[in-house]
Design a protein around this motif. Sequence first.
Motif, short mmCIF file in Angstrom:
data_model
loop_
_atom_site.label_atom_id
_atom_site.label_comp_id
_atom_site.label_asym_id
_atom_site.label_seq_id
_atom_site.Cartn_x
_atom_site.Cartn_y
_atom_site.Cartn_z
N LYS A 167 3.15 -5.44 -13.46
CA LYS A 167 3.69 -4.49 -12.48
C LYS A 167 2.90 -4.61 -11.19
O LYS A 167 1.69 -4.90 -11.21
N LYS A 186 -0.38 -0.24 -7.40
CA LYS A 186 0.11 0.98 -6.75
C LYS A 186 -0.74 1.43 -5.58
O LYS A 186 -0.24 2.12 -4.70
N TYR A 187 -2.01 1.06 -5.59
CA TYR A 187 -2.92 1.69 -4.63
C TYR A 187 -3.85 0.68 -3.97
O TYR A 187 -4.08 -0.41 -4.46
N ARG A 220 -2.46 -3.12 -3.31
CA ARG A 220 -1.10 -2.78 -2.90
C ARG A 220 -0.80 -3.35 -1.52
O ARG A 220 0.29 -3.85 -1.27
N TYR A 247 0.91 -0.16 5.07
CA TYR A 247 0.01 -0.18 3.92
C TYR A 247 -1.38 -0.66 4.31
O TYR A 247 -2.35 -0.40 3.61
N LYS A 285 -2.36 3.51 0.43
CA LYS A 285 -2.02 4.55 -0.53
C LYS A 285 -3.20 4.71 -1.49
O LYS A 285 -3.67 3.74 -2.08
#
Length: 188
Positions: A102, A105-106, A110, A169, A174
């Motif tokens: 996957k 996310k952060y 990311r 980003y 994030k």
Amino acid sequence: MIVTLVVICEVGFWVLLAAGLALRYLAKMPRLGAAVLLCEPLLEVVLLVVTAIDLKNGAAPDWKHGLAAVYIGFTVALGHHTIKWVDARVAHRFAGGPPPVKPPKYGTARMVHEWRTAIRWIVAAVVAIGLLQAAIWYVGGDGDVGSLRMWQQKMLFAIGINVIIAGSYTLFPKKAPVAERERVRVER
């Protein structure tokens, strides 16, 4: 005719992808599956040749020719990644392969993921712009190339959007929720 061929190429892309993966994982014929997957670029070559012939035979360049160039650009830049993405999921589902990775996310991971994604889309747009410019030169100064220039502007817009998303980003990374940051800190 060009729009129909673009649709046929898109459907053909997914049919060849499904056939190649079915041969690879369900029929246990990985070499034949790979050979089928290697036929994918032939679709774009056919589309490019037919579009060039259509323009050579005197067709007025319009949005359909621009769509063909954009389709080829996006398939060239994103096709391989799409095949790898689907392949990982099919391997996991039908061949006992590892679960697909996957995206992060952060944080920095990311940001790097977003820039890689943006670069793929930017390459797609640049290839499309190049093909559109080649079509403009091919038609010459006598033809109305306004619709091809319009597609070029749309591709520049796509580049800008991707730079803005990836840049956001970079400027505003994030952050993981506090509970997750604490868990990671404790694990170290």
